[in-house]
Design a protein around this motif. Structure first.
Motif, short mmCIF file in Angstrom:
data_model
loop_
_atom_site.label_atom_id
_atom_site.label_comp_id
_atom_site.label_asym_id
_atom_site.label_seq_id
_atom_site.Cartn_x
_atom_site.Cartn_y
_atom_site.Cartn_z
N TYR A 72 -11.82 44.99 -0.53
CA TYR A 72 -10.63 44.43 -1.16
C TYR A 72 -10.90 43.09 -1.86
O TYR A 72 -10.03 42.58 -2.57
CB TYR A 72 -9.52 44.26 -0.13
CG TYR A 72 -9.01 45.57 0.40
CD1 TYR A 72 -8.04 46.29 -0.28
CD2 TYR A 72 -9.53 46.11 1.58
CE1 TYR A 72 -7.58 47.52 0.18
CE2 TYR A 72 -9.08 47.33 2.06
CZ TYR A 72 -8.11 48.03 1.36
OH TYR A 72 -7.66 49.24 1.84
N LEU A 73 -12.10 42.53 -1.70
CA LEU A 73 -12.46 41.31 -2.44
C LEU A 73 -12.98 41.62 -3.84
O LEU A 73 -13.38 40.72 -4.57
CB LEU A 73 -13.48 40.48 -1.67
CG LEU A 73 -12.96 39.81 -0.40
CD1 LEU A 73 -14.04 38.90 0.20
CD2 LEU A 73 -11.69 39.00 -0.66
N LEU A 74 -13.02 42.91 -4.21
CA LEU A 74 -13.31 43.35 -5.58
C LEU A 74 -14.75 43.14 -6.02
O LEU A 74 -15.05 43.21 -7.21
CB LEU A 74 -12.38 42.64 -6.60
CG LEU A 74 -10.88 42.72 -6.37
CD1 LEU A 74 -10.15 41.94 -7.47
CD2 LEU A 74 -10.40 44.16 -6.34
N GLY A 75 -15.65 42.89 -5.06
CA GLY A 75 -17.02 42.58 -5.44
C GLY A 75 -17.99 43.71 -5.15
O GLY A 75 -17.65 44.89 -5.23
N ILE A 76 -19.22 43.34 -4.81
CA ILE A 76 -20.30 44.29 -4.57
C ILE A 76 -20.92 43.98 -3.21
O ILE A 76 -20.78 42.88 -2.69
CB ILE A 76 -21.37 44.24 -5.67
CG1 ILE A 76 -21.96 42.83 -5.81
CG2 ILE A 76 -20.80 44.71 -7.00
CD1 ILE A 76 -23.09 42.73 -6.82
N PRO A 77 -21.64 44.95 -2.63
CA PRO A 77 -22.32 44.68 -1.36
C PRO A 77 -23.45 43.69 -1.56
O PRO A 77 -23.92 43.47 -2.68
CB PRO A 77 -22.84 46.06 -0.94
CG PRO A 77 -22.94 46.84 -2.20
CD PRO A 77 -21.82 46.34 -3.07
N GLY A 78 -23.88 43.09 -0.44
CA GLY A 78 -25.02 42.17 -0.51
C GLY A 78 -24.66 40.74 -0.21
O GLY A 78 -25.54 39.88 -0.17
N ILE A 79 -23.37 40.46 0.04
CA ILE A 79 -22.97 39.10 0.38
C ILE A 79 -21.84 39.17 1.41
O ILE A 79 -21.00 40.07 1.38
CB ILE A 79 -22.51 38.30 -0.85
CG1 ILE A 79 -22.28 36.83 -0.49
CG2 ILE A 79 -21.26 38.90 -1.50
CD1 ILE A 79 -22.10 35.92 -1.71
N ALA A 80 -21.87 38.23 2.34
CA ALA A 80 -20.82 38.11 3.35
C ALA A 80 -20.51 36.64 3.56
O ALA A 80 -21.36 35.76 3.34
CB ALA A 80 -21.25 38.75 4.66
N PHE A 81 -19.28 36.38 4.01
CA PHE A 81 -18.84 35.02 4.28
C PHE A 81 -18.47 34.93 5.75
O PHE A 81 -17.75 35.79 6.28
CB PHE A 81 -17.65 34.64 3.40
CG PHE A 81 -17.95 34.73 1.93
CD1 PHE A 81 -18.57 33.68 1.28
CD2 PHE A 81 -17.65 35.89 1.21
CE1 PHE A 81 -18.89 33.77 -0.08
CE2 PHE A 81 -17.95 35.98 -0.13
CZ PHE A 81 -18.57 34.92 -0.78
N LEU A 82 -18.95 33.89 6.40
CA LEU A 82 -18.68 33.68 7.82
C LEU A 82 -17.99 32.34 8.01
O LEU A 82 -18.57 31.29 7.74
CB LEU A 82 -19.99 33.70 8.62
CG LEU A 82 -19.91 33.26 10.09
CD1 LEU A 82 -19.05 34.23 10.90
CD2 LEU A 82 -21.31 33.14 10.69
N TYR A 83 -16.73 32.39 8.46
CA TYR A 83 -16.01 31.17 8.83
C TYR A 83 -16.23 30.92 10.32
O TYR A 83 -16.11 31.84 11.14
CB TYR A 83 -14.51 31.31 8.56
CG TYR A 83 -13.69 30.27 9.29
CD1 TYR A 83 -13.54 28.98 8.75
CD2 TYR A 83 -13.09 30.56 10.51
CE1 TYR A 83 -12.81 28.01 9.43
CE2 TYR A 83 -12.35 29.59 11.19
CZ TYR A 83 -12.22 28.34 10.65
OH TYR A 83 -11.51 27.37 11.33
N VAL A 84 -16.54 29.68 10.67
CA VAL A 84 -16.64 29.27 12.07
C VAL A 84 -15.85 27.98 12.24
O VAL A 84 -16.05 27.02 11.48
CB VAL A 84 -18.11 29.05 12.51
CG1 VAL A 84 -18.15 28.74 14.01
CG2 VAL A 84 -18.96 30.27 12.20
N ARG A 85 -14.94 27.98 13.19
CA ARG A 85 -14.15 26.78 13.48
C ARG A 85 -15.09 25.61 13.71
O ARG A 85 -16.04 25.72 14.49
CB ARG A 85 -13.27 27.04 14.70
CG ARG A 85 -12.39 25.89 15.11
CD ARG A 85 -11.34 26.34 16.10
NE ARG A 85 -11.90 27.07 17.22
CZ ARG A 85 -12.43 26.52 18.31
NH1 ARG A 85 -12.50 25.19 18.41
NH2 ARG A 85 -12.90 27.27 19.29
#
Length: 378
Positions: A212-225
């Motif tokens: 649903y982020l409309l992009g392509i595989p190969g990247i991820a985002f990790l939020y950490v408090r």
């Protein structure tokens, strides 16, 4: 139903000939995303190597994601996949004494479950909540499973299989009350469901750009408090996890402050360019508006599926599910291929066909897909 985002449809050329309703797997290609790919290739062609441009794209993508979830860019790490993010988090946790359990569900995406199971030689015990397709009780089941033995609660905010929603604020509160932390897989929700990591008191959240982020595989985002990040030391690391990656010191290991310590090797530059463009478009529209419209499309899908007599695996109310409406089809993979020939891109998983629109889709496309699905399976 009036389409509130009709002016944006022209940005998705495939919609001129095909109804792409597969955002649970891969969203449609937009002109901004195509432009970002072309720009990246042109820079590569003309300049050979441009580290400043590459890193600028990574930082812009990080900032767009942070904006989307109400975080600061410094609270976000950039990795290659959600599995990588989860593995990095798992490596930073200890499973000792009485607190060894990881609570997850049988409807979480297998890749994450495999990451947690891989921690068993380190002392972890994985406890599976027996979740059911179409259920609205999974949030309560997870909360009830958390106790003083729990080290980590792992939830999918929206289920890949049937789209059911987990209330991550409720499960996160249950974790905190028992001294545990929560990891949220937002791959099936980010970009279609509003996320506020501060208001929802999220410990950790990861997603990739492909759906649903409309992009392509190969990247991820990790939020950490931030406070949590400072207490964790990952054993999965790389040069971008250092205080100064460009010191090129092979003999000393230090960890950057905050989420940056979870960075590993060289970030995926081209994927970041794409993610920056795709998330910029989503942030321009606004996720709350997108979520509201997709709930309307869910109502349309559920109503039409009932009228057609289709067997729905998803929850029966729009509020309990994401954009994905899963229809039980025994030969789902075969039907997916036949649907494509009929002009509909949908996504098969095991014994369901998932009809998963995004903001650019119309109610007519959803209805048309369900009617064609009925025709092909009669």
């Amino acid at each position: 139903m009036k389409h509130p985002f009709s002016s944006y449809r022209k940005l998705f050329p495939i919609l001129e000939r095909t109804a792409q309703l597969s955002s649970c797997s891969q969203s449609a290609l937009s002109l901004p995303v195509r432009g970002a790919i072309d720009d990246y290739l042109e820079v590569w062609l003309q300049r050979g190597a441009d580290w400043g441009y590459w890193m600028e794209q990574v930082e812009l993508a990080r900032a767009e994601f942070a904006r989307m979830i109400n975080a600061k860019p410094d609270d976000v790490a950039v990795l290659g996949s959600v599995s990588d993010a989860a593995s990095s988090i798992a490596s930073a946790l200890t499973f000792e004494g009485d607190r060894r359990e990881i609570v997850t569900t049988t409807l979480d995406f297998p890749s994450l479950c495999h990451v947690w199971l891989a921690q068993q030689p380190r002392g972890a015990k994985v406890r599976f909540v027996q979740a059911e397709a179409g259920s609205t009780r999974t949030t309560a089941q997870i909360a009830e499973a958390v106790d003083a033995r729990t080290a980590l609660v792992s939830v999918s905010q929206a289920c890949y299989y049937d789209g059911q929603i987990i209330d991550i604020a409720t499960t996160g509160r249950a974790a905190r009350e028992q001294g545990a932390v929560q990891f949220v897989d937002a791959y099936q929700s980010a970009g279609s469901i509003a996320i506020d990591v501060r208001a929802q008191e999220v410990d950790m959240l990861a997603t990739g750009a492909q759906k649903y982020l409309l992009g392509i595989p190969g990247i991820a985002f990790l939020y950490v408090r931030p406070e949590l990040a400072q207490r964790l030391t990952p054993k999965v690391t790389g040069w971008f996890g250092r205080v100064n990656p460009f010191s090129f010191d092979p003999e000393h290991l230090d960890f950057a402050d905050g989420a940056a310590r979870f960075n590993t090797g060289t970030p995926p530059m081209m994927c970041a360019s794409v993610a920056r463009a795709s998330m910029s478009l989503l942030n321009e529209i606004g996720i709350p508006s997108i979520e509201a419209y997709l709930a309307e499309l869910s109502a349309v899908a559920l109503e039409e599926a009932a009228r057609l007599g289709l067997s729905v695996a998803s929850p029966a109310t729009p509020a309990a599910k994401g954009a994905n409406t899963a229809i039980r089809i025994p030969n789902a993979a075969e039907v997916e291929a036949r649907m494509l020939q009929s002009g509909y891109v949908v996504s098969a998983r095991n014994d369901v066909i998932r009809v998963a629109p995004h903001f650019y889709n119309t109610a007519d496309e959803v209805v048309g897909a369900l009617r064609e699905l009925t025709r092909l399976t009669q």
